[in-house]
Design a protein around this motif. Structure first.
Motif, short mmCIF file in Angstrom:
data_model
loop_
_atom_site.label_atom_id
_atom_site.label_comp_id
_atom_site.label_asym_id
_atom_site.label_seq_id
_atom_site.Cartn_x
_atom_site.Cartn_y
_atom_site.Cartn_z
N HIS A 53 0.94 -1.40 -0.03
CA HIS A 53 0.00 0.10 0.13
C HIS A 53 0.83 1.31 0.06
CE1 HIS A 53 -3.32 2.60 0.83
NE2 HIS A 53 -2.90 2.90 1.97
N HIS A 71 -1.13 5.23 10.28
CA HIS A 71 -1.17 5.23 9.21
C HIS A 71 -0.99 6.35 7.94
CE1 HIS A 71 -3.79 2.48 5.85
NE2 HIS A 71 -3.33 3.72 5.03
N GLU A 84 1.77 7.05 5.19
CA GLU A 84 1.35 7.50 3.96
C GLU A 84 1.98 8.83 3.57
OE1 GLU A 84 -2.39 5.89 3.18
OE2 GLU A 84 -3.03 7.26 1.60
MN LIG Z 1 -3.85 4.68 3.28
#
Ligand SMILES: [Mn+2]
Length: 197
Positions: A40, A162, A166
């Motif tokens: 991701h 997160h 990111e």
């Molecule tokens: Mn994300």
């Protein structure tokens, strides 16, 4: 205009990794690493860097993700180093600030030929979705050592881990894009008074 592509395979007793990269891509990505949160994050590099990436990794995940994450960073760095070639005509320096809600990160990169990492990130949690976020330092150190870049990463603020991660990866993608873009005014010259990088 030549397309800057490379494919690197790296085999050790701990991991087997193949990375294909196209620096002049459109952000297409394909991952098979066994580490979904890393996928991701690396997806952000492809999307925001407009870099095509194909990464296959078969690592010793029964121990933990450490070797796999570090070795993907190393192999990705090797692929970038090969794809970027002689660096003639590129901007060389890139930087980006990227927010995501409350989180804000800044990444600054120089394709100097000299490895150097400044990594200033205090994650508010130790893991996200079972992924140990301290492994991101190992990823970036592996990349830096083998791509031959100076990389300054600062998470300026953020309380959601997160989001912190990111914003770092999105800013990294943006900074890469800026640094690797060809500067039409450079007209293929080397972006250094030394004559080489
Ligand atoms: Mn994300």
């Amino acid at each position: 205009m030549t397309t800057r592509e490379a494919r690197i395979s790296r085999d050790t007793l701990e991991t087997q990794i193949t990375v294909s990269v196209n620096l002049d891509g459109t952000g297409q990505s394909k991952f098979d690493t066994g580490v979904p949160f890393l996928d991701h994050m690396i997806d952000q590099i492809a999307r925001h860097g407009l870099i095509d990436l194909d990464i296959k990794a078969n690592g010793d995940l029964h121990i933990d993700a450490h070797h796999t994450v570090e070795d993907i960073g190393i192999t990705l760095g090797q692929a970038f180093n090969k794809a970027v070639g002689d660096k003639k005509g590129i901007y060389r320096y890139g930087h980006a600030y990227v927010p995501l809600d409350e989180a804000l990160s800044r990444v600054v990169i120089d394709f100097s030929g000299r490895p150097g990492l400044e990594y200033h990130v205090d994650y508010t949690r130790a893991s996200v979705g079972g992924f140990d976020v301290d492994l991101f330092r190992e990823f970036f150190q592996g990349f830096v050592n083998h791509a031959g870049v100076s990389l300054h990463i600062d998470n300026i603020r953020g309380f959601n881990t997160h989001h912190q991660a990111e914003t770092i990866f999105k800013a990294f993608g943006r900074a890469l894009r800026m640094a690797l873009e060809r500067d039409p005014r450079m007209a293929g010259q080397m972006p250094s008074t030394k004559g080489c990088l």
